[in-house]
Write a protein that holds these residues in place. Structure first.
Motif, short mmCIF file in Angstrom:
data_model
loop_
_atom_site.label_atom_id
_atom_site.label_comp_id
_atom_site.label_asym_id
_atom_site.label_seq_id
_atom_site.Cartn_x
_atom_site.Cartn_y
_atom_site.Cartn_z
N GLU A 85 11.20 8.57 8.28
CA GLU A 85 10.35 8.58 9.47
C GLU A 85 9.08 7.77 9.25
OE1 GLU A 85 11.65 11.21 8.07
OE2 GLU A 85 13.17 11.83 9.51
N SER A 86 8.42 7.96 8.11
CA SER A 86 7.18 7.23 7.83
C SER A 86 7.45 5.74 7.69
CB SER A 86 6.53 7.77 6.56
OG SER A 86 6.12 9.10 6.73
N ALA A 87 8.57 5.39 7.05
CA ALA A 87 8.91 3.98 6.88
C ALA A 87 9.13 3.32 8.23
CB ALA A 87 10.16 3.85 6.02
N VAL A 88 9.86 3.99 9.12
CA VAL A 88 10.12 3.45 10.45
C VAL A 88 8.83 3.30 11.24
CG1 VAL A 88 11.22 3.92 12.68
CG2 VAL A 88 12.50 4.25 10.56
N THR A 113 0.82 -1.21 0.00
CA THR A 113 0.00 0.00 0.00
C THR A 113 0.85 1.26 0.00
OG1 THR A 113 -1.69 1.25 1.22
CG2 THR A 113 -0.16 -0.07 2.53
N ASP A 114 0.37 2.26 -0.71
CA ASP A 114 1.00 3.57 -0.64
C ASP A 114 0.64 4.20 0.71
OD1 ASP A 114 2.35 5.83 -1.25
OD2 ASP A 114 1.00 6.52 -2.82
N LEU A 115 1.49 5.08 1.20
CA LEU A 115 1.20 5.75 2.47
C LEU A 115 0.18 6.86 2.30
CD1 LEU A 115 4.56 6.03 4.47
CD2 LEU A 115 2.57 4.62 4.94
N ARG A 116 0.18 7.54 1.16
CA ARG A 116 -0.75 8.65 0.92
C ARG A 116 -1.92 8.17 0.06
NH1 ARG A 116 2.93 14.06 -0.27
NH2 ARG A 116 4.04 14.08 1.73
N PHE A 124 5.56 -5.40 7.10
CA PHE A 124 6.56 -6.41 6.77
C PHE A 124 7.85 -5.75 6.26
CE2 PHE A 124 8.48 -8.91 3.31
CZ PHE A 124 8.81 -10.07 3.99
N ASP A 125 7.70 -4.74 5.40
CA ASP A 125 8.85 -4.07 4.81
C ASP A 125 8.36 -2.79 4.14
OD1 ASP A 125 11.44 -3.57 4.08
OD2 ASP A 125 11.77 -5.49 3.10
#
Length: 478
Positions: A88-91, A53-56, A99-100
């Motif tokens: 930051e968003s990835a963490v 999924t995209d974050l936005r 998962f990744d």
């Protein structure tokens, strides 16, 4: 769950189509969704083996979808697409249970490797090695560690394993690897404190032929050796600042540049690290980069000291003695030595500053001294007890008068003193083994006199901490 179905959530149709085309060679059927509403509806009506999924998204954040899947579909691995450099968003996504992650614009090979790894989760049980080590202990703290390891094995998030020396940090790392989708790929451990600083870059990233004197052929580094598997950085706090910068780039770019190469080489490696030091404190002191700390410490796994679960000592003792018996050729478990009740009580009352590794050393010594199949308390030679190993007694006075020597301060009884190592005639043809035995004796005495504080032991021996770590590994004392 159908491992060949994937849920793709992104409001850009061309991104969804690109992902679908990328995953087609893997035999994956993609179900597209443009927003959270469509994603929730598809989750109710289909079984998926993977989600990206995209974050936005138009109606919310991909982090909401990550949290929703963790609550309602905990066995479904979900990865997130982040903007380039949005660490930051990835963490945050990884801490929520993602998962990744993959950053835009993403490399198709990186995306394909990530999905292939995730799809292996449903088949990871097939790769479990029946002979792999088992994390012993049934105290509550150890049960919590086991549950945490099982959860972390399903993620690709970087893990920092903390705890005192001898608590089993490498064992935990191996179990995370063996319990996850990379179980059939390499597990490469590296002691960061044992590599000379001038060799670190070539050891980690490899080098090209002719890049320096002695480079007669291309050689892959540790990242290349761990391709597809797990790279375990033990004592990561010992990395010099110059190497920390290079390691951070390798993690962020998922690529390394061998020494002497003009281009980077993509890597697919899960990173686990461990230390007995406080990285947070080192960051405050300026000895460890804060940005690298945040990348390594996405999730912290703390290994408890043996003092926190002394009720597991009998189980540990039984397992260690059984292993020592097998190594000595005693295949029948009933032939393994047993501990007398007084010996077990002595172990239960001991503080074990060296934790499980110290327990192993104590039992190995007692196993050697034991003659009747029962280890008595006096054969444990616990440090600080009357039966502890002491420096050899002072030699007898010479028979002939000797000139008076200048008065010197004598160390207190029990304090390590290198001069007490006896110098005897070495056995014929085995000088190297004889010298190693003297070195082993001196190091063990230094460790015991400092309650297994390696820094203090190195000072007593007059060598650097790095040199001590090298000798411990060389002599098999780690």
């Amino acid at each position: 769950m159908d491992a060949c179905n994937a849920l793709i959530v992104d409001d850009e149709a061309d991104i969804r189509e690109l992902i679908e085309m990328t995953l087609l060679p893997l035999g994956v059927t993609c179900h597209p969704a443009a927003d959270l509403g469509e994603a929730y509806a598809l989750l109710k009506n289909h079984a998926f083996g993977f989600c990206i999924t995209d974050l936005r998204l138009p109606d919310g954040s991909g982090l909401e979808l990550v949290a929703h899947i963790q609550r309602h579909y905990p066995n479904l691995p979900v990865a997130v697409i982040t903007a380039h450099g949005n660490v930051e968003s990835a963490v945050e996504a990884l801490k929520l249970g993602a998962f990744d992650f993959v950053s835009k614009p993403f490399e198709l090979a990186v995306l394909r490797n990530m999905v292939a790894t995730a799809l292996r989760l449903s088949r990871s049980e097939d790769h479990l090695d029946a002979n792999r080590p088992i994390l012993l202990g049934h105290a509550a703290v150890m049960e919590n560690v086991r549950q945490m390891i099982a959860k972390l094995a399903r993620s690709q998030a970087p893990i920092l394993i903390s705890g005192e020396s001898g608590t089993g940090k490498e064992m935990a790392a191996r179990l995370i690897h063996w319990s996850g989708p990379r179980a059939d790929k390499p597990f490469v451990p590296v002691n960061c404190g044992a590599i000379p600083e001038h060799l670190m870059e070539s050891e980690f990233f490899g080098y090209k032929k002719g890049s320096f004197t002695g480079a007669t052929q291309d050689k892959g580094g540790l990242f290349q050796a761990a391709q597809g598997g797990t790279l375990f950085l033990d004592e990561v706090a010992d990395l010099p600042i110059s190497m920390q910068v290079k390691l951070l780039r390798a993690i962020q770019e998922r690529a390394v540049r061998p020494v002497g190469a003009q281009t980077e080489v993509a890597t697919d490696v899960r990173l686990l690290s461990a230390t007995h030091k406080s990285l947070a404190e080192l960051v405050k002191q300026g000895a460890f980069r804060q940005d690298l700390f945040y990348r390594l410490n996405v999730i912290d796994l703390r290994m408890p000291s043996l003092r926190e679960h002394p009720q597991d000592i009998p189980e540990l003792v039984e397992a260690i003695l059984a292993r020592l018996s097998r190594q000595s050729g005693l295949q029948a478990p009933k032939l393994a030595p047993k501990l007398a009740p007084t010996a077990l009580a002595a172990l239960a009352a001991y503080a074990f500053p060296g934790n499980i590794r110290e327990l192993e050393n104590i039992l190995e010594r007692a196993f050697t001294l034991c003659e009747d199949g029962v280890i008595q308390a006096g054969e444990l030679l616990l440090p600080g007890e009357p039966t502890s190993i002491r420096p050899n007694p002072e030699p007898s006075p010479p028979r002939t008068p000797a000139p008076a020597a200048p008065e010197r301060h004598e160390p207190p009884r029990g304090e390590f003193e290198p001069r007490t190592v006896p110098i005897l005639q070495p056995p014929s043809g085995n000088l190297e083994g004889y010298l190693e035995e003297i070195e082993r004796t001196a190091i063990l005495r230094a460790l015991e006199s400092t309650r297994y504080n390696k820094t203090a032991a190195a000072e007593k021996l007059g060598i650097s901490f790095r040199a001590l770590r090298y000798r411990l590994k060389k002599l098999g004392l780690e």
